[in-house]
Scaffold this active site. Sequence first.
Site, PDB file in Angstrom:
ATOM      1  N   ARG A  74       0.852  -1.196   0.000  1.00 32.85           N
ATOM      2  CA  ARG A  74       0.000   0.000   0.000  1.00 32.85           C
ATOM      3  C   ARG A  74       0.886   1.243   0.000  1.00 32.85           C
ATOM      4  NH1 ARG A  74      -3.795  -0.553   4.943  1.00 32.85           N
ATOM      5  NH2 ARG A  74      -5.141  -1.921   3.742  1.00 32.85           N
ATOM      6  N   ARG A 144      -1.950   5.987  10.106  1.00 26.89           N
ATOM      7  CA  ARG A 144      -1.939   5.574   8.697  1.00 26.89           C
ATOM      8  C   ARG A 144      -1.961   6.784   7.750  1.00 26.89           C
ATOM      9  NH1 ARG A 144      -4.170   0.247   8.302  1.00 26.89           N
ATOM     10  NH2 ARG A 144      -3.422  -0.942  10.086  1.00 26.89           N
ATOM     11  N   LYS A 207      -4.037   0.181  15.071  1.00 27.49           N
ATOM     12  CA  LYS A 207      -4.009   1.134  13.960  1.00 27.49           C
ATOM     13  C   LYS A 207      -4.663   2.455  14.371  1.00 27.49           C
ATOM     14  CE  LYS A 207      -6.427  -1.442  11.046  1.00 27.49           C
ATOM     15  NZ  LYS A 207      -7.407  -1.966  10.060  1.00 27.49           N
ATOM     16  N   LYS A 209      -6.186   6.235  12.624  1.00 27.33           N
ATOM     17  CA  LYS A 209      -6.534   6.872  11.353  1.00 27.33           C
ATOM     18  C   LYS A 209      -6.889   8.342  11.520  1.00 27.33           C
ATOM     19  CE  LYS A 209      -8.048   2.575   9.317  1.00 27.33           C
ATOM     20  NZ  LYS A 209      -9.165   1.773   8.782  1.00 27.33           N
ATOM     21  N   CYS A 427     -15.645  -3.199  -0.369  1.00 22.18           N
ATOM     22  CA  CYS A 427     -14.254  -3.436   0.014  1.00 22.18           C
ATOM     23  C   CYS A 427     -13.656  -4.448  -0.963  1.00 22.18           C
ATOM     24  CB  CYS A 427     -14.178  -3.956   1.441  1.00 22.18           C
ATOM     25  SG  CYS A 427     -14.744  -5.662   1.578  1.00 22.18           S
ATOM     26  N   CYS A 433      -8.148 -10.909   0.181  1.00 24.16           N
ATOM     27  CA  CYS A 433      -8.230 -10.584   1.604  1.00 24.16           C
ATOM     28  C   CYS A 433      -8.344 -11.861   2.443  1.00 24.16           C
ATOM     29  CB  CYS A 433      -9.426  -9.681   1.887  1.00 24.16           C
ATOM     30  SG  CYS A 433      -9.512  -9.308   3.653  1.00 24.16           S
ATOM     31  N   CYS A 472     -16.699  -8.594   5.504  1.00 29.02           N
ATOM     32  CA  CYS A 472     -16.675  -9.108   6.872  1.00 29.02           C
ATOM     33  C   CYS A 472     -16.898  -7.932   7.822  1.00 29.02           C
ATOM     34  CB  CYS A 472     -15.347  -9.828   7.155  1.00 29.02           C
ATOM     35  SG  CYS A 472     -13.984  -8.730   7.598  1.00 29.02           S
ATOM     36  N   CYS A 476     -14.289  -2.559   6.156  1.00 27.26           N
ATOM     37  CA  CYS A 476     -13.458  -1.699   5.312  1.00 27.26           C
ATOM     38  C   CYS A 476     -14.285  -0.916   4.292  1.00 27.26           C
ATOM     39  CB  CYS A 476     -12.427  -2.531   4.566  1.00 27.26           C
ATOM     40  SG  CYS A 476     -11.387  -3.504   5.659  1.00 27.26           S
TER      41      CYS A 476
END
Length: 565
Positions: A74, A144, A207, A209, A427, A433, A472, A476
């Site tokens: 990414r 991120r 994480k 954001k 997503c 994934c 899921c 995302c």
Amino acid sequence: MSKEKLSDNERLKGQSKHLRGTISEDLANPITGGFEGDNFQLIRFHGMYQQDDRDIRAQRQKQKLEPLHTVMLRVRLPGGIITPKQWLGIDEFASSHTEYGSIRVTNRQAVQLHGVLKHNIKPVHKLLNTLGLDSRATAGDVNRNVLCTSNPVESALHQQAYDWAKKISEHLLPKTNAYAEVWLDGEKVAVEEEQETILGGSYLPRKFKTAVVIPPQNDVDVHANDLSFVAIGDNGKLIGFNVLVGGGLAMTQGDVSTYPRKASEFGFITLDKTLAVAEAVVSTQRDWGNRSNRKNAKTKYTLDRVGVDVFKQEVEKRANVTFAALKPYAFTARGDRIGWVEGVDGDHHLTLFIPSGRLIDTEDKPLKSGMAEIAKVHQGDFRLSPNQNVIVAGVPQDKVEMIDTIAREYGLIDPSVTEQRKASMACVSFPTCPLAMAEAERVLPDISASIDNIMLKHGLADRAFVFRITGCPNGCGRAMLAEVGLVGRAVGRYDFYIGGNAEGTRIPRLHQVNLPIEEILTMLDQYVARWAAEGEPDEAFGDFAIRIGLVRPVLNSTIDFHLVE
Ligand code: SRM
Ligand code: SF4
């Protein structure tokens, strides 16, 4: 801080020698195509995830072969801005050195390259470096890629806001030299000499954001972010930000200790306090976040555990600032305006609708080649949007026709795309994934075609609702801020959520559990019929669903999110 045993991720971060681990040794190991032990996690901090193609996993197992390990990489692009030259470099690599030959624009304004084999990893980092790019901190327990509202035409504030997104991104990056040493053969630095002054030696609990948003557009979905800076302008000049903390969307189905949460409003700050506040929010979360249970480790849970006021006071103390009363702001929309617009700067900007952000060449739509052809002649830049689209920005009048012609020739301008399709997002999900439970990106075209038919049947072909599907409950695809959201449960089966709003300020309600798509579409058909017949003029679908009592609104997701209605 919790007194429970620390999670294993804490051990591995602490022992990683500031994210070096033994990645270099693993990279040189010819026996396996993957990364093992701690390195499997550590490469994430360098912007990569180990994956395998789930479509062929069983077949390889039968053949007694290890999964075909590749990494997804990414690229970090604060505010989603990338130059044509950088694009062409990435495009060429995607064609010649990845298993899928695609570029995926993400909903956090980054690009992902799927299917990079181990021997191509170092070359791709070196390439990025020559292009002035990197993949640092686009994954892992760090801050991120920082988002910024992407539409350059709406407001003169954009450049100023973008500059701040970039500054915040740079300020919060890990300080370790590990990335340069491992991937770029950079000079070795003694670990003891390095100081992770902001993130700390064990980095963040989870994480993190951050977004900069320019109202009335909420394309970045502030409520999906741990930290948002809402730009406040005065006569075209940015004067400061309203600060929002603690948004996040992931949950685990049936586990009430997990839930999507809207961000809390802390107050207004002047520009000079921006970096101090960003740092203070991050460091408070660093010190107070749950390092035992990763499911409850994000800022949103820290806020609910210690109390919003206590967290806010700590930030004020650390940043030496007092939050002023919020300045008035309102969001009215989240979507991109597809097509050409003239900017406040007199230049022209073309927003290209990219289905699920996937740039790949198919027979009827060679989208990836089309982008490359535009990149060869475009002198402005590209801006990736949080809706997974691409803006060809800064086109002078005399280049408009040429770029328009290329875009049409390669299928990048397609007048048949409906408003409903433009308002829909998926997503990535299968096949790359590893966490996917149901399809998302690959089924969206068919679902969209069915929804288009429903809208047409009820005379609403020019209307749309925000529809999002996510493979899921990690969420995302930001289904937890959609008017209609589907969350994958198992192959072909989804939980059905209704009642978010168009502006992205209300979490939808779980309406039906574990249904096949066909049944969801049948119900949707009935609801859209009612919306067409009983809706007020311009009433959005999510608001209509709440008004007629189809579902009750989620008022406090901490308490009422998991209730089915
Ligand atoms: Fe995500 C994990 C893809 C935006 C919440 N996400 C993943 C991984 C890396 C799977 C994994 O851990 O192995 C997915 C890679 C799939 C693939 O093959 O590419 C993945 N996430 C994506 C992207 C590409 C979706 C897209 O279609 O655009 C987005 C990349 C953004 C970027 O450029 O950084 C992406 N992920 C999001 C969002 C939306 C957002 O941030 O605006 C969320 C919900 C917001 C939030 O964080 O609350 C999101 N992703 C997650 C989570 C759940 C985190 C949690 O709080 O529990 C995971 C799993 C995890 O971290 O354990 C995850
Ligand atoms: Fe994968 Fe789940 Fe995220 Fe979709 S929501 S990309 S399936 S982790």
